[in-house]
Every structure is written in C-alpha cells, then in structure tokens.
Design a protein around this motif. Structure first.
Motif, short mmCIF file in Angstrom:
data_model
loop_
_atom_site.label_atom_id
_atom_site.label_comp_id
_atom_site.label_asym_id
_atom_site.label_seq_id
_atom_site.Cartn_x
_atom_site.Cartn_y
_atom_site.Cartn_z
N ASP A 15 -13.06 -3.35 -2.02
CA ASP A 15 -12.39 -3.53 -0.78
C ASP A 15 -11.86 -5.09 -0.70
O ASP A 15 -10.67 -5.54 -0.01
CB ASP A 15 -13.55 -3.53 0.22
N ALA A 16 -12.50 -6.10 -1.36
CA ALA A 16 -12.02 -7.59 -1.49
C ALA A 16 -10.74 -7.62 -2.17
O ALA A 16 -9.75 -8.02 -1.78
CB ALA A 16 -12.94 -8.36 -2.49
N ASP A 17 -10.36 -6.56 -3.47
CA ASP A 17 -9.14 -6.59 -4.33
C ASP A 17 -8.06 -6.05 -3.25
O ASP A 17 -6.83 -6.64 -3.22
CB ASP A 17 -9.36 -5.56 -5.41
N LEU A 18 -8.49 -5.16 -2.21
CA LEU A 18 -7.58 -4.56 -1.41
C LEU A 18 -6.98 -5.56 -0.21
O LEU A 18 -5.80 -5.54 -0.10
CB LEU A 18 -8.09 -3.15 -0.73
N ALA A 19 -7.93 -6.22 0.16
CA ALA A 19 -7.72 -7.36 1.12
C ALA A 19 -6.67 -8.36 0.47
O ALA A 19 -5.68 -8.74 1.09
CB ALA A 19 -8.82 -8.04 1.34
N LYS A 20 -6.74 -8.75 -0.75
CA LYS A 20 -5.75 -9.62 -1.63
C LYS A 20 -4.45 -9.19 -1.62
O LYS A 20 -3.49 -9.78 -1.34
CB LYS A 20 -6.46 -9.98 -2.74
N LEU A 21 -4.46 -7.84 -1.86
CA LEU A 21 -3.18 -7.16 -2.06
C LEU A 21 -2.34 -6.90 -0.73
O LEU A 21 -1.05 -7.20 -0.54
CB LEU A 21 -3.60 -5.80 -2.61
N LEU A 22 -3.05 -6.94 0.43
CA LEU A 22 -2.34 -6.82 1.58
C LEU A 22 -2.18 -7.95 2.09
O LEU A 22 -1.21 -8.30 3.30
CB LEU A 22 -3.63 -5.82 2.72
N ARG A 23 -2.60 -9.25 2.06
CA ARG A 23 -2.38 -10.62 2.65
C ARG A 23 -0.83 -10.88 2.42
O ARG A 23 -0.33 -11.36 3.41
CB ARG A 23 -3.22 -11.64 1.91
N PRO A 24 -0.03 -10.60 1.33
CA PRO A 24 1.25 -10.99 1.27
C PRO A 24 1.99 -9.96 2.23
O PRO A 24 3.21 -10.26 2.46
CB PRO A 24 1.74 -10.94 -0.20
N VAL A 25 1.51 -9.04 2.70
CA VAL A 25 2.45 -7.99 3.37
C VAL A 25 3.00 -8.43 4.71
O VAL A 25 1.95 -8.98 5.25
CB VAL A 25 1.29 -6.65 3.59
N THR A 26 3.96 -8.27 4.99
CA THR A 26 4.55 -8.76 6.28
C THR A 26 4.23 -7.70 7.48
O THR A 26 4.37 -8.18 8.55
CB THR A 26 6.17 -9.07 5.99
N LYS A 27 4.22 -6.37 7.14
CA LYS A 27 3.97 -5.57 8.18
C LYS A 27 2.69 -5.57 8.69
O LYS A 27 1.81 -6.19 8.16
CB LYS A 27 4.06 -4.08 7.58
N PRO A 28 2.34 -5.40 9.97
CA PRO A 28 0.99 -5.30 10.67
C PRO A 28 -0.15 -4.65 9.91
O PRO A 28 0.28 -3.54 9.49
CB PRO A 28 1.19 -4.68 11.83
N VAL A 29 -1.29 -5.23 9.72
CA VAL A 29 -2.27 -4.69 8.99
C VAL A 29 -3.52 -4.46 9.94
O VAL A 29 -3.81 -5.53 10.50
CB VAL A 29 -2.82 -5.43 7.75
N PHE A 30 -4.06 -3.31 9.95
CA PHE A 30 -5.32 -2.97 10.72
C PHE A 30 -6.46 -2.60 9.74
O PHE A 30 -6.25 -1.82 8.99
CB PHE A 30 -4.75 -1.91 11.86
N LEU A 31 -7.63 -3.48 10.15
CA LEU A 31 -8.79 -2.98 9.49
C LEU A 31 -9.73 -2.14 10.05
O LEU A 31 -10.06 -2.56 11.29
CB LEU A 31 -9.47 -4.35 8.85
#
Length: 350
Positions: A15-31
């Motif tokens: 989960d922590a690795d996934l969160a790091k991968l999603l931080r640079p994503v410019t699209k909206p992210v919903f957890l």
C-alpha cells in the motif's frame, strides 16, 4: 484513479509503495478503504492518513456502505452526457450450455480473435465474460458463461460461485444462445438449462454445435430433431441452428435469428388490434368455462415487454381452462410472430 486498500489489514508495504506511485499522478486520486462495515471499525482508518491522501472514503464493497459518498465525489469528474441524447439499447446475448460444448469457441469465432481460453477440459471458463461485438452497424454484448453441470457434480467453492454468476448473467440478458453438442445428443442437463431459460423469461436460440462431425450421417438431422421435440416440448417456438462454431457460415445463419428474437423480445401489440384478433378467435372457438356459458367477450392488453406479457380480463377468471390459454398463446404466435420468445398471459377478473 481509485486506490482500494484493506481496512482490516491496515497499511501494508505494498500500500505504501502504491501511494508513492500515485503521488506524481496529475489525475484525481481517491483512496477507498474497504471492509469498514460498522462505525466501530472506523478507527482503523487512522493508519491510512499517513499516506497523504486528501480524502479517504471508508466503504464496504460487500454491504454497499459508503459507496454512495464515493460516487458523489467521482461525479464532478465524469463527462456529462449531451442533452436530448437517446441512449442506445445494446442487446445482451448470453451463451449458455453444459461444459465443453463449444461456448467459448463460439464467442471467439464471433469476436474474430482468441480472446477466451478454449480447452477440452470442462470448466475452463469460470466467470461470465462480456464482449462488445459490432456487425453491420449494430452492436451486441455477448456473455460467455461457465458450463452448468448437474447440481450433484458441482464442486463447492470456485465452481459453485461460477454457476451462480452464470445464472445471474442469464437473468440480465435479453437472449440466450443455448449451445448443444451435436455428437453427444440432448442430455437431461440440457433440458434443465432450457427450463432455466424459460423460467427466467429470456428469448432463446438453440445452436446444435459440432454438426460438421456428422456431415456424412443422413439420419442425423431427423433423429436429432425428433430428440429435440421429445426433450424440449416447451421450446416448440424456439429456432434451431445446426452448424459448427468454427465455420463462418454458421454465424451467417445465427445472427439473423438473434436479430429477430431481440426484436420480438421488445415487441408491443396495439390493444385495439389485439382485442379485434382475440374477438375473432372467440367467435371461431368460444371460451367454455366449467358449469358456465361460453364466453364471447373478453378484454386483453399487453402490459409489459421483455418478455411480452398480456393481461386477459374475463369473468370467472379462475375457471378459464389451461387448454384455452395454450390455444390463445399459439394463436398469438401464429398471428404476430414472437419467435424464440416466451409469452406470459395473466388472468384477471373483470
């Protein structure tokens, strides 16, 4: 992007690795933190705030809790449908039958690609698989389902779950293509599957597959037709296509039948025309009730489609003989078609 995590397990290294991968994503992210079934489970959310998400949505995918809030948050980011746009109704076609009769082979032939796994091992297909098909400017959704075996032979676990999913897929379809084995013949399980299609009120087409293996047998066709009549007396209105899923000419004959059954599934007859027709039937063959005078006047109207359903209003409705209802159904089919479609006639007292 919707990132789904397990609330009961907590934040795992993945989960922590996934969160790091999603931080640079410019699209909206919903957890979405799943398995938060009760208010008492909400303290489990505290670990997930350290992932840096702007908003956390506690949900229960199984129970549906919190899903509405997640959908409301997603709604502003979804494209708006143009005004006055008429939504196309795409017919859904379920391909059903016993294991290893050629269901996946048929769907692959329709798609023109090896999308579904085909094997001689029964039970290769586990979950219903939807595939969009476009042909001659028309679109269809074909669903390849798991093979339906006898209840006593269904193993618990994955296979049992697959059978339930297959039955649900049949229930949400418009038309079922019942695939039979042209070499093995009609079995008791085929009869039960046909009964399930009829019970759920779906349109139906029978495809006798692997018929190329019996090309040299002159007695095969009349013998198989006789077996169909004996096993499926309740399917006398269902069209039958003999062929092989691997042969293109089989699809050429199958699709016109599908189009006809889909059209009849949503056909509606005007009340005036229907009553004039039924009145003619009553004059030719009056409805004789038990201990009563023949009925020469009734009122009938179509109250629903998919499947076509009719309400017949008559005095002393419980006394109307079942034989007359069968006669009425057969007459309606002769006059208006309804090929491959079950008709329902509901009796109502005037």
């Amino acid at each position: 992007v919707i990132a789904v995590m397990d609330g009961r397990v907590g934040v795992s290294p993945l989960d922590a690795d996934l969160a790091k991968l999603l931080r640079p994503v410019t699209k909206p992210v919903f957890l979405a933190v799943n398995k938060i079934d009760t208010p008492q489970a909400e303290p489990l959310l505290s670990d997930f705030y350290k992932l840096g998400a702007k908003a956390i949505f506690p949900i229960s995918a199984e129970g549906g809790l919190g899903v509405d809030e997640l959908l409301e948050a997603l709604l502003p980011y979804l494209p708006q449908a143009p005004e006055n746009q008429v939504q196309e109704e795409i017919p859904r076609i379920a391909v059903v039958g016993r294991p290893n009769v050629g269901k996946s082979t048929l769907v692959n032939a329709i798609l023109g690609e090896q999308r579904l796994i085909v094997s001689d091992i029964p039970g290769t297909t586990r979950d219903p698989i939807d595939s969009m098909v476009s042909l001659h400017g028309r679109r269809y959704i074909f669903t390849d389902t798991a093979g339906l075996r006898r209840r006593g032979r269904i193993e618990r676990g994955i296979e049992g779950y697959s059978v339930v999913r297959a039955i649900r897929a049949l229930g949400r379809s418009d038309v079922a293509v019942l695939v039979l084995d042209g070499v093995e013949g009609v079995t008791e399980q085929d009869t039960k599957i046909a009964g399930l299609i009829s019970k759920q009120g779906r349109g139906c087409i029978i495809l006798v597959n692997k018929w190329d293996l019996r090309a040299g047998d002159r007695e095969a066709y009349p013998t198989y037709n006789l077996e169909l009549s004996r096993r499926f007396p309740f399917f006398a209105y269902v069209p039958v296509v003999f062929g092989a899923a691997v042969q293109p000419e089989t699809l050429t004959r199958l699709f016109p039948k599908i189009d006809q059954v889909v059209a009849d599934f949503s056909k509606r007859i005007q009340t005036r025309k229907l009553n004039l027709f039924v009145q003619e039937l009553l004059e030719k063959n009056p409805m004789t009730l038990v201990r009563g005078n023949p009925k020469k006047s009734v009122f009938i109207t179509q109250v629903a489609t998919k499947p076509p359903t009719f309400a017949l209003f008559v005095k002393s409705a419980p006394k109307v003989p079942a034989s007359y209802l069968r006669y009425l159904e057969k007459s309606i089919r002769t006059e208006y078609g309804f090929e491959g479609i079950p008709l329902r006639i509901l009796l109502r007292s005037q």
